[in-house]
Design an enzyme around this catalytic site. Structure first.
Site, PDB file in Angstrom:
ATOM      1  N   ASN A   5       6.231  -3.280 -39.346  1.00  0.00           N
ATOM      2  CA  ASN A   5       5.587  -2.017 -38.994  1.00  0.00           C
ATOM      3  C   ASN A   5       6.084  -0.992 -40.011  1.00  0.00           C
ATOM      4  O   ASN A   5       7.169  -0.438 -39.876  1.00  0.00           O
ATOM      5  CB  ASN A   5       6.005  -1.654 -37.560  1.00  0.00           C
ATOM      6  CG  ASN A   5       5.286  -0.426 -37.051  1.00  0.00           C
ATOM      7  OD1 ASN A   5       4.713   0.336 -37.828  1.00  0.00           O
ATOM      8  ND2 ASN A   5       5.338  -0.229 -35.747  1.00  0.00           N
ATOM      9  N   ARG A  99       1.351  -4.181 -38.781  1.00  0.00           N
ATOM     10  CA  ARG A  99       0.607  -3.133 -38.094  1.00  0.00           C
ATOM     11  C   ARG A  99      -0.072  -2.298 -39.179  1.00  0.00           C
ATOM     12  O   ARG A  99       0.581  -1.797 -40.091  1.00  0.00           O
ATOM     13  CB  ARG A  99       1.562  -2.251 -37.304  1.00  0.00           C
ATOM     14  CG  ARG A  99       0.850  -1.096 -36.651  1.00  0.00           C
ATOM     15  CD  ARG A  99       1.811  -0.202 -35.924  1.00  0.00           C
ATOM     16  NE  ARG A  99       1.094   0.899 -35.318  1.00  0.00           N
ATOM     17  CZ  ARG A  99       1.633   2.066 -35.071  1.00  0.00           C
ATOM     18  NH1 ARG A  99       2.891   2.286 -35.367  1.00  0.00           N
ATOM     19  NH2 ARG A  99       0.918   3.011 -34.509  1.00  0.00           N
ATOM     20  N   LEU A 216       2.650   7.836 -24.475  1.00  0.00           N
ATOM     21  CA  LEU A 216       3.339   9.109 -24.709  1.00  0.00           C
ATOM     22  C   LEU A 216       4.638   8.836 -25.464  1.00  0.00           C
ATOM     23  O   LEU A 216       5.668   8.527 -24.870  1.00  0.00           O
ATOM     24  CB  LEU A 216       3.635   9.807 -23.365  1.00  0.00           C
ATOM     25  CG  LEU A 216       2.452   9.938 -22.390  1.00  0.00           C
ATOM     26  CD1 LEU A 216       2.887  10.648 -21.116  1.00  0.00           C
ATOM     27  CD2 LEU A 216       1.292  10.670 -23.038  1.00  0.00           C
ATOM     28  N   ASN A 218       6.313   9.937 -29.723  1.00  0.00           N
ATOM     29  CA  ASN A 218       6.235  11.114 -30.591  1.00  0.00           C
ATOM     30  C   ASN A 218       4.778  11.494 -30.798  1.00  0.00           C
ATOM     31  O   ASN A 218       4.413  12.651 -30.760  1.00  0.00           O
ATOM     32  CB  ASN A 218       6.918  10.828 -31.927  1.00  0.00           C
ATOM     33  CG  ASN A 218       8.401  11.058 -31.816  1.00  0.00           C
ATOM     34  OD1 ASN A 218       8.832  12.068 -31.269  1.00  0.00           O
ATOM     35  ND2 ASN A 218       9.195  10.121 -32.312  1.00  0.00           N
ATOM     36  N   ASP A 289      11.681  16.528 -29.736  1.00  0.00           N
ATOM     37  CA  ASP A 289      12.231  15.478 -28.878  1.00  0.00           C
ATOM     38  C   ASP A 289      12.278  15.980 -27.436  1.00  0.00           C
ATOM     39  O   ASP A 289      12.953  16.976 -27.142  1.00  0.00           O
ATOM     40  CB  ASP A 289      13.642  15.123 -29.388  1.00  0.00           C
ATOM     41  CG  ASP A 289      14.189  13.887 -28.700  1.00  0.00           C
ATOM     42  OD1 ASP A 289      14.141  13.827 -27.453  1.00  0.00           O
ATOM     43  OD2 ASP A 289      14.675  12.994 -29.405  1.00  0.00           O
ATOM     44  N   ARG A 291      13.806  15.013 -24.894  1.00  0.00           N
ATOM     45  CA  ARG A 291      15.135  15.099 -24.264  1.00  0.00           C
ATOM     46  C   ARG A 291      15.775  16.453 -24.549  1.00  0.00           C
ATOM     47  O   ARG A 291      16.414  17.045 -23.682  1.00  0.00           O
ATOM     48  CB  ARG A 291      16.037  13.972 -24.769  1.00  0.00           C
ATOM     49  CG  ARG A 291      15.682  12.632 -24.154  1.00  0.00           C
ATOM     50  CD  ARG A 291      16.298  11.501 -24.894  1.00  0.00           C
ATOM     51  NE  ARG A 291      15.690  11.367 -26.211  1.00  0.00           N
ATOM     52  CZ  ARG A 291      15.795  10.283 -26.972  1.00  0.00           C
ATOM     53  NH1 ARG A 291      16.480   9.248 -26.552  1.00  0.00           N
ATOM     54  NH2 ARG A 291      15.213  10.225 -28.149  1.00  0.00           N
ATOM     55  N   GLU A 390       4.449  -3.362 -28.857  1.00  0.00           N
ATOM     56  CA  GLU A 390       3.535  -3.436 -29.996  1.00  0.00           C
ATOM     57  C   GLU A 390       3.916  -4.584 -30.942  1.00  0.00           C
ATOM     58  O   GLU A 390       3.041  -5.268 -31.463  1.00  0.00           O
ATOM     59  CB  GLU A 390       3.524  -2.102 -30.743  1.00  0.00           C
ATOM     60  CG  GLU A 390       2.790  -1.023 -29.953  1.00  0.00           C
ATOM     61  CD  GLU A 390       3.108   0.375 -30.422  1.00  0.00           C
ATOM     62  OE1 GLU A 390       4.280   0.796 -30.303  1.00  0.00           O
ATOM     63  OE2 GLU A 390       2.202   1.057 -30.907  1.00  0.00           O
TER      64      GLU A 390
HETATM   65  P1  ADP Z   1       7.390   6.777 -31.508  1.00  0.00           P
HETATM   66  O1  ADP Z   1       6.027   7.364 -31.279  1.00  0.00           O
HETATM   67  O2  ADP Z   1       8.097   7.362 -32.696  1.00  0.00           O
HETATM   68  O3  ADP Z   1       7.449   5.265 -31.415  1.00  0.00           O
HETATM   69  P2  ADP Z   1       8.808   6.729 -28.958  1.00  0.00           P
HETATM   70  O4  ADP Z   1       7.787   5.905 -28.244  1.00  0.00           O
HETATM   71  O5  ADP Z   1      10.138   6.139 -29.217  1.00  0.00           O
HETATM   72  O6  ADP Z   1       8.238   7.365 -30.288  1.00  0.00           O
HETATM   73  O7  ADP Z   1       9.013   8.082 -28.089  1.00  0.00           O
HETATM   74  C1  ADP Z   1       9.802   9.127 -28.522  1.00  0.00           C
HETATM   75  C2  ADP Z   1       9.812  10.193 -27.447  1.00  0.00           C
HETATM   76  O8  ADP Z   1      10.326   9.612 -26.231  1.00  0.00           O
HETATM   77  C3  ADP Z   1      10.691  11.398 -27.773  1.00  0.00           C
HETATM   78  O9  ADP Z   1      10.048  12.607 -27.411  1.00  0.00           O
HETATM   79  C4  ADP Z   1      11.892  11.186 -26.869  1.00  0.00           C
HETATM   80  O10 ADP Z   1      12.496  12.392 -26.489  1.00  0.00           O
HETATM   81  C5  ADP Z   1      11.243  10.526 -25.668  1.00  0.00           C
HETATM   82  N1  ADP Z   1      12.262   9.836 -24.858  1.00  0.00           N
HETATM   83  C6  ADP Z   1      12.933   8.709 -25.156  1.00  0.00           C
HETATM   84  N2  ADP Z   1      13.829   8.416 -24.187  1.00  0.00           N
HETATM   85  C7  ADP Z   1      13.732   9.401 -23.264  1.00  0.00           C
HETATM   86  C8  ADP Z   1      14.392   9.686 -22.023  1.00  0.00           C
HETATM   87  N3  ADP Z   1      15.334   8.883 -21.544  1.00  0.00           N
HETATM   88  N4  ADP Z   1      14.018  10.795 -21.346  1.00  0.00           N
HETATM   89  C9  ADP Z   1      13.054  11.613 -21.826  1.00  0.00           C
HETATM   90  N5  ADP Z   1      12.390  11.400 -22.975  1.00  0.00           N
HETATM   91  C10 ADP Z   1      12.728  10.320 -23.688  1.00  0.00           C
END
Ligand code: ADP
Length: 404
Positions: A5, A99, A216, A218, A289, A291, A390
């Site tokens: 990927n 991908r 949901l 990034n 982010d 969090r 994925e």
């Molecule tokens: P990508 O699209 O880069 O693959 P991810 O699917 O890893 O991204 O998602 C990233 C998002 O998930 C970020 O906004 C991160 O803050 C959120 N996230 C990951 N773990 C948690 C958690 N424990 N609580 C709240 N949000 C989280």
């Protein structure tokens, strides 16, 4: 099966050891992440197997894309050498799956890579300038390193390739549609995987199922899936469209872009604004982010609260907009980083959808138990939390191509 990927700021690679398609998702036996973030001349490499971990810093003076062959070589060396070795030679790999973000309307299923497929990925780079060139670079490097191993492209647009014409068509002069300005949709590998996973969990035949899948991470997108086919999705001509995201604005008034252009913004500045400076980051001024947004809300930061409220509102509007194409909804599915890990987002989104018959079981919503149904016993609409897979979906697609 080796799965690549390749993104604009990272490269994730994993290896699956498979005899035939297993009943449950197998963990990769080796997994590597190369991340060059803001500084493209330096990359962090992290490698994990079931019992070893390895980290190092790689540098290339000419940056990420030029350095990619050297970086991929270093990364693949950990597959055959040292503590993280899991195969003896690269010849033990039987197929490489990639991908690929944009396959236009031409690719509606995974396809073995040849010169025509590479030319098409290059052609669609015009529509996905951040992603397709990186995907193609990954394919070409692997071709040089292992010319004897067949490669397969798995497209993020493929699951949306059968959108009805009315969903695909923008209300613009149709010569522009004919020139390719249409809704393509993205995150298709994830939407397809979770929609297929939902049917057995709900114990309903996939042909009868009306789902709204919410990816949901990034990037965020929603898809309406009816009888296994995607009939509508929130992302559009580019992955900047649809619901609010970490740094992307999603749908905004196109007049805003014209206004800013007339005020002297350059195309690159508008690109930065739409793709990198908006969304949760833009509204909160704190972070993309979630969090960090949640932590700031706990400290009473009003801008973080506004960003969160706008995000929830955008998701509720997005979900409601997908109901007419489905003619009703049997289940909502939450997946990816936020969808899988943020119970407050699921609770707040669903709280505004009570009129639709969506009711959560608050205890189940707070638990972390892998794939599960978190709706209350009386909820008319089921609510699932499913882990997106994925990489595994790409490996499985390779198995199918191999079998064919
Ligand atoms: P990508 O699209 O880069 O693959 P991810 O699917 O890893 O991204 O998602 C990233 C998002 O998930 C970020 O906004 C991160 O803050 C959120 N996230 C990951 N773990 C948690 C958690 N424990 N609580 C709240 N949000 C989280």
């Amino acid at each position: 099966m080796l799965v690549l990927n390749a993104g604009s700021s990272s490269l994730k690679v994993c290896l699956y050891q498979l005899e035939a398609e297993p009943d449950t998702v197998p963990p990769p036996c080796w997994h590597a992440l190369l991340d060059w973030g803001e500084d493209p001349t330096t990359a962090k490499l992290k490698v994990k197997t079931s019992h070893q971990q390895y980290q190092s810093i790689l540098t290339h003076p000419q940056g990420a894309i030029t350095g990619l062959p050297a970086w991929i070589k270093a990364l693949l060396a950990t597959l055959t050498e040292g503590q993280t070795a899991v195969v003896q030679t690269l010849d033990d790999i039987c197929m490489i799956g990639h991908r690929v973000v944009h396959g236009g309307l031409r690719y509606q299923a995974p396809v073995q890579v040849d010169a025509a497929v590479k030319a098409a990925i290059a052609e669609f780079s015009e529509y996905a300038p951040l992603h397709n060139p990186a995907n193609l670079a990954g394919i070409e490097v692997m071709e040089q390193l292992c010319p004897q191993i067949p490669q397969v492209a798995v497209f993020d647009t493929a699951f949306h390739a059968h959108l009805p014409r009315v969903a695909r068509t923008y209300p613009i002069p149709q010569e522009l549609s004919a020139a390719g300005i249409q809704r393509y949709g993205f995150h298709g590998i994830s939407h397809q995987y979770v929609s297929e996973r939902a049917a057995p969990l709900l114990e309903l035949p996939p042909t009868a199922l009306r789902l709204i899948t919410c990816h949901l991470g990034n990037g965020c997108s929603l898809a309406a899936v009816k009888g296994g086919q995607c009939v509508e999705t929130t992302m559009g001509f580019t992955p900047a469209a649809g619901v609010m995201m970490g740094t992307r604005c999603g749908d905004i008034d196109p007049g805003i872009l014209l206004y800013l252009l007339r005020r002297g913004y350059s195309v690159d500045q508008l690109d930065q604004l739409v793709n990198r400076q908006s969304g949760l980051l833009g509204v909160s001024g704190i972070s993309n982010d979630l969090r960090q947004i949640l932590a700031a809300i706990d400290q009473g930061v009003a801008a973080a609260q506004l960003a969160y409220d706008c995000f929830i509102y955008s998701l509720q509007r997005g979900i409601a907009s997908l109901i007419p194409p489905l003619g009703g909804v049997d289940a909502l599915v939450f997946t990816a980083g936020i969808g899988e890990n943020a119970p407050s987002v699921r609770a707040d989104v669903c709280h505004g959808l009570g009129w639709l018959g969506v009711h959560l079981n608050p205890v189940a919503n707070e638990q972390h138990h892998g794939d599960r149904d978190i709706a209350s016993a009386t909820s008319r609409v089921r609510v699932l939390v499913l882990q997106t897979q994925e990489d595994w979906a790409i490996a499985r697609a390779c198995l199918k191509v191999l079998a064919a």
